[in-house]
Design a protein around this motif. Structure first.
Motif, PDB file in Angstrom:
ATOM      1  N   GLN A   1     -15.546 -19.167  16.665  1.00 46.96           N
ATOM      2  CA  GLN A   1     -16.684 -19.872  15.775  1.00 46.96           C
ATOM      3  C   GLN A   1     -16.278 -21.135  15.524  1.00 46.96           C
ATOM      4  O   GLN A   1     -17.449 -21.976  15.372  1.00 46.96           O
ATOM      5  N   ASP A   2     -15.030 -21.638  15.405  1.00 45.60           N
ATOM      6  CA  ASP A   2     -14.801 -23.026  15.179  1.00 45.60           C
ATOM      7  C   ASP A   2     -13.856 -23.726  15.824  1.00 45.60           C
ATOM      8  O   ASP A   2     -13.728 -25.086  15.614  1.00 45.60           O
ATOM      9  N   ALA A   3     -13.040 -23.116  16.726  1.00 48.27           N
ATOM     10  CA  ALA A   3     -12.041 -23.786  17.412  1.00 48.27           C
ATOM     11  C   ALA A   3     -12.527 -24.086  18.846  1.00 48.27           C
ATOM     12  O   ALA A   3     -13.708 -23.450  19.561  1.00 48.27           O
ATOM     13  N   VAL A   4     -11.964 -25.130  19.419  1.00 49.81           N
ATOM     14  CA  VAL A   4     -12.370 -25.486  20.754  1.00 49.81           C
ATOM     15  C   VAL A   4     -11.540 -24.414  21.830  1.00 49.81           C
ATOM     16  O   VAL A   4     -10.196 -24.213  21.399  1.00 49.81           O
ATOM     17  N   LEU A   5     -11.910 -23.895  22.663  1.00 55.37           N
ATOM     18  CA  LEU A   5     -11.369 -23.200  23.873  1.00 55.37           C
ATOM     19  C   LEU A   5     -10.994 -23.815  25.070  1.00 55.37           C
ATOM     20  O   LEU A   5     -12.049 -24.508  25.786  1.00 55.37           O
ATOM     21  N   LEU A   6      -9.699 -24.417  25.229  1.00 57.20           N
ATOM     22  CA  LEU A   6      -9.418 -25.534  26.258  1.00 57.20           C
ATOM     23  C   LEU A   6      -8.743 -24.668  27.478  1.00 57.20           C
ATOM     24  O   LEU A   6      -7.561 -24.176  27.423  1.00 57.20           O
TER      25      LEU A   6
END
Lengths: 563, 563
Positions: free
Chosen positions: A475-480
């Protein structure tokens, strides 16, 4: 040595397989002059019950291999008085007397006892649906013969439905597939292999499907007709043969009728010395609830090794020793189409349900050094305590483990089970000195790797998230994704951004821009490159950095159960 | 996190394989801004040193499989400054400066350090005999290339002499045999595989001989000539190739010259934080003596897994952690012609030499349930403490274990190593809950069996004698073979009398007559029937009854070393 000069005490043991026979033979070794009688309902004692599915599949050839002992051989070797086809129908506790029926003649008689050991086992649970009497269950040698004969009468590719996706259901399904049948496993629960966590069960399911076994979850058998099974979801499947493998129930009717205390499901309640509510009556094996290793609450753990162990220890108690019940951990392993599936202790779902504070560690190391031929990938899951539970400090405590793979999974699980049962902490797995040569392990054994991760967790040098938290985090995190572009292109988490680990130091500006104030979840294929990336980003001052434990692979394994 | 705001400290690591590279990469993960330099004398870093024999044998195909990393890949992934072909020739401890030589150009230069980590490893010991310069040793990738090329030039069946019967000698011998050569192992000591007890080494020797390798013990290489090796016993062997595998010596000349404390053999002495006598210089790996788990005395244990572990922990110490040296147990495994040979802790011969009170338990269980195809026999030996040693109560303590077999020996050894290192007692192996299914184990796992025996010992319900006590016992004891007449006829202890176990109860009069006042040693093939017989005889009032641990099989294994 008990009183040899008096008339010998008479110990009667009900049930002549794992727990009962261990008790009988140990009792003899403890007391050459004891009077020992064993009563077994089926036609065979001391048979290879864990081997029955493999005889059906033809892996074990020769029915005689299933029959380890006979009443005659047990009399010769251990001076035991063994009666097969003998069912106990009643216990007169006041008179210390059993009523037994000879199942071959129908004749009843009574047998007195001084001490009684109940090891009656558990019988297959037969779901009460129309036509279920057509289904065959597997418990005894006689059951095995019935299924063996039925299979012999089927054409190659004939459809078979196995109702139940637990240990026995899966073992039978594999063996029926070996016999060339078209097998469908129907499991009422949301996943097969209920004693495992869903993403681990997903690996087992994939192995079954890859080997041509159909797996249906979330549906059960509604009716059994001539050559058709109708399921609770309204669909139907052809079935020339139906196997009932929907779990077992303690075979304790006669004991409950005698007033011995049982749990709701029928399991006999025993104290720390395996005594039932009657102090002259002990009970062991699959029909008994023993204290769970973590909570102390009575649980039924139907495993051959604990039955054997407990039968032996009961004999020691009868012989006068001061022994008490070891904790029960529920350690198991199963083979399915070349995959080893091993587990011990609590699963994540049990910990969640009980509210035990814990952390999940997942990883996928190679079974031995990658440069030596034949290494296979392992899937490992370790459950580690992170706080107090019922007044006990569980921080860094090993609470459970699951290991799956084609090689060395049984070894790693047994190492973890030994460490857990010996009080070793999760972070102390890092300096466990295990045997290494490239064909057996890696210089950092997979178990050490779990220790390294646990130690990084303990010291706050890593923060892990799990596959089943990704949807919410996204929802709000960057997936790296720090894998290579090729790996990324072959599939990644929805919405993930790709910066390969080896480029990360040169592209920090990009990362900072992407994240802003948001947290970042880094991930790779199994978690190791993710941890290096996590270290790089933390070293550069980013504070809300999380590594996806087990990486993309664990996440993928978990997706199968979310259909 | 160390001081990132100041100029970064410079850690120089000497040696770029197991210990050194683990230290370097962990240090990077701990400190993104540290300055880290790695110096490696050979042309390769992070190579698969435990895989080298298997490349020679063709088991590992493709030389590139031996090379796990390059200076470039380590720079990319971990931002390390790695120099190969770079030998450290001197340490100026006052100036914190190393003198190094570039072995490709011969040029010297100096490198400053704040912290130094020495992981130089150990070099092959070359016995000083005439012509030994013709022999090839195995340590580096370059050595491997030389042996690989030499083997390629040999005709099938060409004679090769391997001087030394330790781990590396045996691994090389097996691999040369795989290449079709006629291999002779020459071992100066009384047995091959010095780190094992003789009857266990005897099993390994038999496996070698069964696979066409000649084994000569008690003799060494005296001279090496053109195509002939003359031995110290005066005989000579043809040898188109000679491999020097007579052990290793710490490669610590430059460190000793700098005044760092070493033991007589050259091993660097370190404290509980891996610091040498100079607190800015750490040392790990094969060049270091670490405290023995039982005595605390410094011992050299050249194993890849401890080097890796210790390198990582030293990085943690450099990063400011409060970590101390784990005890070293010496856990190892080797594969030889399908046999797994695994060991941990103290051997019987070391215990005897040190005067540690102990008991030997030997047994030969099957690797998994006998009714499931493919079970192999294991040979297990457990060393258990029986009294005080240097003020410590060692009763029931696991002191060491050796396990040999074609399947599951590595697993059982690792379970025993884990139990030992976690403080579990020998008798507590009985209720260890291990994973059981018939293809993986028995309901009573071989490790549980050791626990049962240890518990019988602890409680005085068995008294064991060992194979090497038989000659002395036979002076006045009756040797009673309780195996079948067929087994007895195929070979037994000299002077033994045969009464099969299943006839024992009916022939007690005979036994009493045989024994009179003499003690009786019962034995079977592996010890299990012997224990039942022991129980019968004790139950009948005989008091001086002993069971031969490991039975006839262990006794037979031991005979090989008494030639």
């Amino acid at each position: 040595m008990t009183d040899q000069t008096h008339s010998p005490r008479h110990t009667v043991i009900v049930g002549g397989v794992a727990g009962g026979m261990s008790a009988a033979t140990r009792l003899r070794r403890r007391d050459e002059h004891a009077r020992i009688t064993v009563l077994e309902k089926s036609g065979h004692v001391s048979f290879a019950n864990c081997g029955l599915p493999y005889y059906i599949g033809g892996v074990i050839e020769g029915r005689e291999n299933l029959l380890l002992q006979t009443p005659a051989s047990l009399h010769e070797r251990f001076n035991l008085d063994v009666h097969v086809n003998t069912e106990v129908t009643a216990i007169d506790r006041a008179a210390h007397e059993l009523t037994v029926t000879d199942l071959t003649t129908g004749q009843q008689r009574t047998i007195g006892y001084d001490t009684l050991v109940l090891s009656p086992g558990a019988a297959p649970f037969i779901p009460p649906v129309p036509g279920i009497e057509r289904a065959l269950a597997l418990r005894t040698v006689e059951d095995t013969d019935r299924i063996h004969d039925a299979v012999a009468g089927l054409a190659p590719g004939a459809p078979v439905v196995v109702a139940g996706g637990g240990f026995i259901g899966i073992e039978v399904a594999e063996n029926l597939a070996h016999r060339g049948l078209d097998v469908t496993v129907v499991e009422f629960g949301p996943q097969i292999m209920g004693p495992l966590d869903p993403e681990i069960a997903g690996i087992v399911e994939r192995r079954l499907v890859d080997n041509g076994v159909h797996v249906l979850t979330g549906t059960g058998v509604a009716t059994v007709e001539d050559v058709t099974v109708t399921l609770t979801d309204g669909t139907s499947r052809p079935a020339d043969l139906v196997i009932a493998a929907a779990g077992v129930r303690p075979a304790t009717g006669f004991a409950a009728e005698a007033g011995l205390e049982t749990l709701a499901g029928g399991a006999l309640v025993v104290d720390a010395t395996w005594r039932t509510s009657d102090p002259d009556i002990f009970a062991v094996g699959d029909a008994v609830a023993t204290p769970d290793a973590l909570t102390g609450e009575p649980v039924v753990v139907p495993l051959a090794q604990t039955a054997n162990r407990d039968g032996r220890l009961v004999a020691d108690i009868i012989s006068g020793d001061d022994v008490s019940l070891p904790r029960t951990w529920g350690t198991s392993v199963m083979g399915v189409f070349g995959l080893q599936v091993a587990s011990t202790g609590w699963t994540e779902k049990r910990l969640v349900a009980a509210g035990v504070p814990h952390q999940v560690i997942a990883t996928h190391p190679a079974s031995h050094a990658g440069y030596y031929p034949g290494a296979a990938g392992l899937s490992m899951k370790l459950l580690v305590g992170t706080g107090d539970f019922r007044g006990e400090d569980l921080r860094d405590r090993i609470l459970g483990a699951q290991v799956v793979g084609e090689e060395g999974a049984d070894k790693r699980l047994d190492i973890l089970a030994t460490a857990m049962q010996s009080g070793r902490r999760a972070s102390e797995l890092l300096d466990l000195e295990l045997a290494y040569a490239p064909q057996f392990s890696s210089a950092k054994d997979p178990v050490n790797m779990l220790g390294y991760i646990a130690d990084n967790l303990r010291t706050g040098r890593t923060e892990l998230v799990t596959w089943n938290q990704i949807d919410e985090l996204a929802q709000d995190a960057v997936l790296l994704d720090v894998r290579t572009p090729g790996e990324f292109a072959a599939g990644s988490l929805p919405g993930a951004v790709n910066i390969p680990l080896d480029e990360l130091r040169g592209r920090l500006g990009e990362v900072r821009e992407l994240c802003g104030e948001a947290p970042v979840v880094v991930f790779c294929q199994v978690g190791q490159r993710g941890h290096v990336a996590e270290s790089v980003l933390r070293g550069e001052g980013l504070t809300r950095v999380y590594n996806l434990t087990g990486g993309y692979r664990t996440w993928s394994d978990g997706q199968r159960t979310l259909r």
